[in-house]
Design an enzyme around this catalytic site. Structure first.
Site, PDB file in Angstrom:
ATOM      1  CE  LYS A  13       0.829   1.169   4.588  1.00 62.83           C
ATOM      2  NZ  LYS A  13       1.639   2.303   5.029  1.00 62.83           N
ATOM      3  CB  SER A 105      -0.191  -4.558   7.637  1.00 62.60           C
ATOM      4  OG  SER A 105       0.589  -3.813   8.527  1.00 62.60           O
ATOM      5  CG  ASP A 138      -0.951   0.372   8.205  1.00 60.80           C
ATOM      6  OD1 ASP A 138      -1.694   1.263   8.646  1.00 60.80           O
ATOM      7  OD2 ASP A 138       0.180   0.582   7.756  1.00 60.80           O
TER       8      ASP A 138
HETATM    9  C1  LIG Z   1       1.765   5.024  10.019  1.00 60.88           C
HETATM   10  C2  LIG Z   1       1.142   3.900   9.235  1.00 60.88           C
HETATM   11  O1  LIG Z   1       2.097   3.181   8.479  1.00 60.88           O
HETATM   12  C3  LIG Z   1       0.140   4.479   8.253  1.00 60.88           C
HETATM   13  O2  LIG Z   1      -0.248   3.548   7.320  1.00 60.88           O
HETATM   14  C4  LIG Z   1       0.454   2.934  10.148  1.00 60.88           C
HETATM   15  O3  LIG Z   1      -0.601   3.532  10.842  1.00 60.88           O
HETATM   16  C5  LIG Z   1       1.362   2.131  11.034  1.00 60.88           C
HETATM   17  O4  LIG Z   1       0.747   0.889  11.126  1.00 60.88           O
HETATM   18  P1  LIG Z   1       1.454  -0.409  11.672  1.00 60.88           P
HETATM   19  O5  LIG Z   1       2.837  -0.546  11.129  1.00 60.88           O
HETATM   20  O6  LIG Z   1       0.469  -1.524  11.472  1.00 60.88           O
HETATM   21  O7  LIG Z   1       1.604   0.025  13.158  1.00 60.88           O
HETATM   22  P2  LIG Z   1       1.471  -0.791  14.500  1.00 60.88           P
HETATM   23  O8  LIG Z   1       2.251  -2.060  14.421  1.00 60.88           O
HETATM   24  O9  LIG Z   1       0.029  -0.834  14.895  1.00 60.88           O
HETATM   25  O10 LIG Z   1       2.233   0.253  15.457  1.00 60.88           O
HETATM   26  C6  LIG Z   1       3.626   0.406  15.491  1.00 60.88           C
HETATM   27  C7  LIG Z   1       3.940   1.552  16.440  1.00 60.88           C
HETATM   28  O11 LIG Z   1       3.667   2.812  15.808  1.00 60.88           O
HETATM   29  C8  LIG Z   1       3.044   3.726  16.685  1.00 60.88           C
HETATM   30  N1  LIG Z   1       1.735   4.119  16.132  1.00 60.88           N
HETATM   31  C9  LIG Z   1       1.177   3.388  15.115  1.00 60.88           C
HETATM   32  C10 LIG Z   1      -0.029   3.776  14.560  1.00 60.88           C
HETATM   33  C11 LIG Z   1      -0.669   4.927  15.092  1.00 60.88           C
HETATM   34  N2  LIG Z   1      -1.834   5.332  14.600  1.00 60.88           N
HETATM   35  N3  LIG Z   1      -0.102   5.615  16.097  1.00 60.88           N
HETATM   36  C12 LIG Z   1       1.100   5.237  16.615  1.00 60.88           C
HETATM   37  O12 LIG Z   1       1.596   5.886  17.523  1.00 60.88           O
HETATM   38  C13 LIG Z   1       2.951   3.036  18.030  1.00 60.88           C
HETATM   39  O13 LIG Z   1       4.093   3.435  18.752  1.00 60.88           O
HETATM   40  C14 LIG Z   1       3.089   1.556  17.687  1.00 60.88           C
HETATM   41  O14 LIG Z   1       3.702   0.846  18.721  1.00 60.88           O
HETATM   42  N1  LIG Z   2       5.451 -11.199   7.595  1.00 62.43           N
HETATM   43  C1  LIG Z   2       6.154 -10.104   7.898  1.00 62.43           C
HETATM   44  N2  LIG Z   2       6.601  -9.297   6.920  1.00 62.43           N
HETATM   45  C2  LIG Z   2       7.301  -8.184   7.220  1.00 62.43           C
HETATM   46  N3  LIG Z   2       7.614  -7.815   8.464  1.00 62.43           N
HETATM   47  C3  LIG Z   2       7.200  -8.568   9.475  1.00 62.43           C
HETATM   48  C4  LIG Z   2       6.459  -9.753   9.235  1.00 62.43           C
HETATM   49  N4  LIG Z   2       6.185 -10.287  10.418  1.00 62.43           N
HETATM   50  C5  LIG Z   2       6.728  -9.496  11.347  1.00 62.43           C
HETATM   51  N5  LIG Z   2       7.352  -8.451  10.804  1.00 62.43           N
HETATM   52  C6  LIG Z   2       8.017  -7.364  11.549  1.00 62.43           C
HETATM   53  O1  LIG Z   2       7.276  -6.153  11.356  1.00 62.43           O
HETATM   54  C7  LIG Z   2       8.143  -5.061  11.053  1.00 62.43           C
HETATM   55  C8  LIG Z   2       7.406  -4.053  10.141  1.00 62.43           C
HETATM   56  O2  LIG Z   2       7.228  -4.672   8.936  1.00 62.43           O
HETATM   57  P1  LIG Z   2       6.475  -4.055   7.673  1.00 62.43           P
HETATM   58  O3  LIG Z   2       7.111  -4.633   6.463  1.00 62.43           O
HETATM   59  O4  LIG Z   2       5.007  -4.233   7.800  1.00 62.43           O
HETATM   60  O5  LIG Z   2       6.829  -2.537   7.818  1.00 62.43           O
HETATM   61  P2  LIG Z   2       6.223  -1.309   7.105  1.00 62.43           P
HETATM   62  O6  LIG Z   2       6.179  -1.547   5.633  1.00 62.43           O
HETATM   63  O7  LIG Z   2       6.977  -0.132   7.588  1.00 62.43           O
HETATM   64  O8  LIG Z   2       4.733  -1.296   7.607  1.00 62.43           O
HETATM   65  P3  LIG Z   2       3.728  -0.113   7.881  1.00 62.43           P
HETATM   66  O9  LIG Z   2       3.610   0.726   6.670  1.00 62.43           O
HETATM   67  O10 LIG Z   2       2.482  -0.899   8.182  1.00 62.43           O
HETATM   68  O11 LIG Z   2       4.318   0.609   9.054  1.00 62.43           O
HETATM   69  C9  LIG Z   2       9.360  -5.689  10.405  1.00 62.43           C
HETATM   70  O12 LIG Z   2      10.509  -4.934  10.608  1.00 62.43           O
HETATM   71  C10 LIG Z   2       9.439  -7.066  11.083  1.00 62.43           C
HETATM   72  O13 LIG Z   2      10.243  -6.996  12.249  1.00 62.43           O
END
Ligand SMILES: C[C@](O)(CO)[C@H](O)COP(=O)(O)OP(=O)(O)OC[C@H]1O[C@@H](n2ccc(N)nc2=O)[C@H](O)[C@@H]1O
Ligand SMILES: Nc1ncnc2c1ncn2[C@@H]1O[C@H](COP(=O)(O)OP(=O)(O)OP(=O)(O)O)[C@@H](O)[C@H]1O
Length: 283
Positions: A13, A105, A138
């Site tokens: 995404k 996600s 997400d």
């Molecule tokens: C910023 C985005 O990437 C936008 O798409 C997402 O909302 C993040 O989504 P995500 O990676 O699924 O995040 P999560 O695994 O739920 O949260 C990771 C960390 O980001 C922070 N977090 C995340 C989402 C949010 N709305 N507020 C936050 O403060 C929190 O510290 C949390 O511990």
């Molecule tokens: N199946 C998986 N694929 C990717 N990362 C994973 C998975 N399972 C656990 N993780 C952990 O989650 C962390 C975040 O991964 P992800 O690839 O979703 O990051 P991101 O693209 O920054 O996501 P977002 O945009 O939702 O913040 C990784 O650094 C890893 O430690």
């Protein structure tokens, strides 16, 4: 006899804009963001087991088996549904981790939808999205599979249909921790709420960009390079940077120039996720 395999995509995404409105008592942030999918992502394969064991056969660097969002999603669904079935899972991983394009996600959402189908649970989308939210902010948008304006911590979704251009996505070779960016004292946390409709176009900034660009020179560099050709934006908390082009030929031309020194790819924006298109074709 080995069980038949089901292979499903887990698309990336983009956050076309991201405004931070405030911080809740639990530390999570209130956002407004616009999600669109890319026709680009990982591919997961599933084969049902009748002994209840859940096993991911592909190893991930730095992610232990039981912490992987794929395994966590499968276990939660098994627990909550009471299913006695298990699954073998393989993944072809092409999405960068910590890139802001939602790989983890999306993997979780594909697992939930794939197992709902294979284990014949009959859960509806609301229930799957609810479980998904407990795995990550997400996950619900990937479960629902339609481009959306998101509010709350990302879970209040309104389907929208923005333009579907071609994107050049640059992948700076750094992994950005979402939690680290959200805890930065310099982050803007007081953006004024905007209306869902019309689909925000002029309001396309990402409030995380100044903090991410200051901390990561690789991201700054990617923004500058892509910014020579089009408006260059950050997705989520980065590290990926993207820019829109009206057609594939123009995106390919710019990508060819930039990928001499940068890692990146070209993909089409899509308002219906390729996971949902594939599931639809199975019914
Ligand atoms: C910023 C985005 O990437 C936008 O798409 C997402 O909302 C993040 O989504 P995500 O990676 O699924 O995040 P999560 O695994 O739920 O949260 C990771 C960390 O980001 C922070 N977090 C995340 C989402 C949010 N709305 N507020 C936050 O403060 C929190 O510290 C949390 O511990
Ligand atoms: N199946 C998986 N694929 C990717 N990362 C994973 C998975 N399972 C656990 N993780 C952990 O989650 C962390 C975040 O991964 P992800 O690839 O979703 O990051 P991101 O693209 O920054 O996501 P977002 O945009 O939702 O913040 C990784 O650094 C890893 O430690």
């Amino acid at each position: 006899m080995s069980a038949a395999r089901l292979t499903l995509p887990a698309p990336a995404k983009l956050n076309l804009m991201l405004h931070i409105l405030g911080r809740r008592a639990d530390g999570y942030h209130e956002l407004q963001t616009l999600f669109q999918f890319l026709d680009y992502g990982d591919e997961l394969s599933f084969a049902v087991r009748d002994d209840g064991v859940i096993r991911l056969h592909t190893e991930f660097d730095g992610v232990p088996h039981d912490s992987n969002l794929i395994v966590r999603a499968a276990k939660k669904l098994q627990e909550q549904s009471g299913s006695a079935l298990g699954v073998d899972i393989w993944i072809e991983k092409i999405l960068p981790m910590g890139g802001g394009i939602g790989g983890g996600s999306s993997n979780a959402a594909t697992t939930l939808l794939g197992l709902n189908h294979l284990w014949q649970l009959g859960w509806d989308e609301d229930r799957l999205a609810g479980l998904g939210l407990t795995l990550g902010a997400d996950v619900p948008v990937f479960v629902r599979g339609h481009a959306a304006f998101a509010e709350g911590v990302g879970e209040k979704l309104t389907p929208v249909d923005p333009d579907e251009p071609w994107y050049v996505v640059l992948v700076p070779q750094v992994s950005v921790s979402t939690a680290e960016i959200f805890s930065d004292p310099l982050l803007t946390r007081d953006s004024a709420p905007i209306k869902v409709r019309p689909v925000p176009k002029g309001n396309s900034r990402n409030d995380c960009l100044p903090v991410v660009a200051r901390r990561y020179p690789e991201v700054r560099n990617a923004l500058n390079l892509l910014g020579k050709f089009t408006e260059a934006k950050l997705t989520g908390t980065g590290s990926c940077v993207f820019g829109a082009f009206p057609n594939k030929a123009e995106a390919d031309k710019v990508s060819a120039l930039l990928t001499e020194t940068q890692t990146g790819f070209v993909a089409k924006g899509s308002n219906v996720s390729m996971l949902h298109r594939k599931l639809q074709s199975l019914l």
